[in-house]
Design a protein around this motif. Structure first.
Motif, PDB file in Angstrom:
ATOM      1  N   ALA A 107      -3.160 -12.139  -8.550  1.00 57.47           N
ATOM      2  CA  ALA A 107      -2.301 -10.962  -8.433  1.00 57.47           C
ATOM      3  C   ALA A 107      -2.213 -10.212  -9.764  1.00 57.47           C
ATOM      4  O   ALA A 107      -1.968 -10.814 -10.810  1.00 57.47           O
ATOM      5  CB  ALA A 107      -0.899 -11.376  -7.983  1.00 57.47           C
ATOM      6  N   LEU A 108      -2.399  -8.905  -9.703  1.00 60.11           N
ATOM      7  CA  LEU A 108      -2.230  -8.055 -10.874  1.00 60.11           C
ATOM      8  C   LEU A 108      -0.746  -7.953 -11.201  1.00 60.11           C
ATOM      9  O   LEU A 108       0.065  -7.627 -10.342  1.00 60.11           O
ATOM     10  CB  LEU A 108      -2.796  -6.664 -10.595  1.00 60.11           C
ATOM     11  CG  LEU A 108      -2.651  -5.635 -11.700  1.00 60.11           C
ATOM     12  CD1 LEU A 108      -3.469  -6.031 -12.917  1.00 60.11           C
ATOM     13  CD2 LEU A 108      -3.078  -4.269 -11.209  1.00 60.11           C
ATOM     14  N   TRP A 160      -0.759  -3.722 -16.376  1.00 57.12           N
ATOM     15  CA  TRP A 160      -1.925  -3.142 -17.038  1.00 57.12           C
ATOM     16  C   TRP A 160      -1.493  -1.891 -17.785  1.00 57.12           C
ATOM     17  O   TRP A 160      -0.496  -1.258 -17.446  1.00 57.12           O
ATOM     18  CB  TRP A 160      -3.048  -2.827 -16.047  1.00 57.12           C
ATOM     19  CG  TRP A 160      -2.718  -1.734 -15.078  1.00 57.12           C
ATOM     20  CD1 TRP A 160      -2.094  -1.863 -13.893  1.00 57.12           C
ATOM     21  CD2 TRP A 160      -2.986  -0.329 -15.231  1.00 57.12           C
ATOM     22  NE1 TRP A 160      -1.956  -0.640 -13.284  1.00 57.12           N
ATOM     23  CE2 TRP A 160      -2.491   0.321 -14.091  1.00 57.12           C
ATOM     24  CE3 TRP A 160      -3.589   0.434 -16.227  1.00 57.12           C
ATOM     25  CZ2 TRP A 160      -2.585   1.691 -13.914  1.00 57.12           C
ATOM     26  CZ3 TRP A 160      -3.678   1.804 -16.042  1.00 57.12           C
ATOM     27  CH2 TRP A 160      -3.190   2.410 -14.902  1.00 57.12           C
ATOM     28  N   SER A 206      -5.931   1.085   0.580  1.00 60.42           N
ATOM     29  CA  SER A 206      -6.085  -0.019  -0.370  1.00 60.42           C
ATOM     30  C   SER A 206      -4.792  -0.182  -1.165  1.00 60.42           C
ATOM     31  O   SER A 206      -4.018   0.755  -1.320  1.00 60.42           O
ATOM     32  CB  SER A 206      -7.275   0.216  -1.301  1.00 60.42           C
ATOM     33  OG  SER A 206      -7.055   1.361  -2.079  1.00 60.42           O
ATOM     34  N   GLY A 207      -4.553  -1.376  -1.652  1.00 66.74           N
ATOM     35  CA  GLY A 207      -3.303  -1.628  -2.368  1.00 66.74           C
ATOM     36  C   GLY A 207      -3.382  -2.894  -3.181  1.00 66.74           C
ATOM     37  O   GLY A 207      -4.466  -3.369  -3.523  1.00 66.74           O
ATOM     38  N   LEU A 208      -2.228  -3.458  -3.464  1.00 68.39           N
ATOM     39  CA  LEU A 208      -2.132  -4.690  -4.239  1.00 68.39           C
ATOM     40  C   LEU A 208      -1.784  -5.846  -3.324  1.00 68.39           C
ATOM     41  O   LEU A 208      -0.885  -5.737  -2.494  1.00 68.39           O
ATOM     42  CB  LEU A 208      -1.039  -4.562  -5.310  1.00 68.39           C
ATOM     43  CG  LEU A 208      -1.297  -3.573  -6.429  1.00 68.39           C
ATOM     44  CD1 LEU A 208      -0.082  -3.486  -7.333  1.00 68.39           C
ATOM     45  CD2 LEU A 208      -2.527  -3.974  -7.230  1.00 68.39           C
ATOM     46  N   MET A 243      -0.352  -9.621  -3.151  1.00 68.97           N
ATOM     47  CA  MET A 243       0.352 -10.713  -3.819  1.00 68.97           C
ATOM     48  C   MET A 243       0.016 -11.961  -3.013  1.00 68.97           C
ATOM     49  O   MET A 243       0.572 -12.170  -1.928  1.00 68.97           O
ATOM     50  CB  MET A 243       1.859 -10.462  -3.847  1.00 68.97           C
ATOM     51  CG  MET A 243       2.250  -9.192  -4.568  1.00 68.97           C
ATOM     52  SD  MET A 243       1.688  -9.109  -6.270  1.00 68.97           S
ATOM     53  CE  MET A 243       2.784 -10.224  -7.050  1.00 68.97           C
ATOM     54  N   THR A 249       0.836  -1.200   0.000  1.00 69.03           N
ATOM     55  CA  THR A 249       0.000   0.000   0.000  1.00 69.03           C
ATOM     56  C   THR A 249       0.872   1.252   0.000  1.00 69.03           C
ATOM     57  O   THR A 249       2.062   1.196   0.305  1.00 69.03           O
ATOM     58  CB  THR A 249      -0.922   0.053   1.235  1.00 69.03           C
ATOM     59  OG1 THR A 249      -0.120   0.204   2.402  1.00 69.03           O
ATOM     60  CG2 THR A 249      -1.783  -1.182   1.346  1.00 69.03           C
ATOM     61  N   LYS A 304      -3.027 -10.867 -15.156  1.00 73.35           N
ATOM     62  CA  LYS A 304      -3.023 -11.358 -13.781  1.00 73.35           C
ATOM     63  C   LYS A 304      -2.332 -12.717 -13.734  1.00 73.35           C
ATOM     64  O   LYS A 304      -2.471 -13.517 -14.641  1.00 73.35           O
ATOM     65  CB  LYS A 304      -4.458 -11.510 -13.270  1.00 73.35           C
ATOM     66  CG  LYS A 304      -5.194 -10.205 -13.099  1.00 73.35           C
ATOM     67  CD  LYS A 304      -6.636 -10.413 -12.728  1.00 73.35           C
ATOM     68  CE  LYS A 304      -6.761 -10.927 -11.330  1.00 73.35           C
ATOM     69  NZ  LYS A 304      -8.163 -11.041 -10.887  1.00 73.35           N
TER      70      LYS A 304
END
Length: 160
Positions: A143-144, A147, A103-105, A107, A25, A139
């Protein structure tokens, strides 16, 4: 080399581990951005942009709009604009970030071999050039990975 222990903060990104995986984040940066933009007391936005909003350049607006519609005011502090372009849209994005600044990513910790890619294009969507706008998202498991959204550079060649 020196072992500094478990990674917690690096290049402005907070890392937190759990049984679900690693969450990355930028909460500190998001809160600073909200404060510096003066939107601490503003209502949060629930979407980053308004539906079907098209962003254009000043040069395009000067040539395309002869109706005397509302003009953009010159900013007193150019550093604000350099940090956030298209101020009205950018301030809406900041209000959107205000809704959930942490909010974040994620893994995920679970192992996967599933690679999923999505792509879409909107023919002639750029109001300035009438070129197509193309976007993709990749993805790995949940996990992204990557993009991108960009204007198509090459025109379509027709053969007859």
């Amino acid at each position: 080399m020196k072992d500094l222990g478990e990674l917690k903060f690096f290049l402005g990104i907070d890392f937190s581990r759990s049984s679900r995986g690693i969450l990355m984040t930028q909460k500190k940066y998001a809160l600073e951005l909200i404060s510096e933009s003066g939107l601490g007391g503003a209502k949060p936005a629930y979407t980053p942009l308004e539906m079907n909003q098209k962003l254009t350049s000043v040069k395009y607006d000067e040539h395309a709009d002869n109706t005397g519609a509302k003009c953009d005011d010159l900013l007193k502090n150019p550093a604000e604009y350099q940090r956030l372009s298209h101020m009205e849209a950018a301030l809406r994005v900041v209000r959107y970030i205000k809704e959930v600044p942490g909010s974040g990513l994620l893994m995920p910790a679970k192992q996967t071999t599933q690679l999923t890619a999505y792509c879409d294009s909107d023919w002639g969507a750029c109001v300035e050039t009438r070129r197509s706008v193309i976007g993709y998202l990749v993805k790995f498991g949940d996990a992204l990975v990557s993009w991108k959204i960009q204007e198509a550079r090459n025109s379509v060649k027709r053969f007859s």
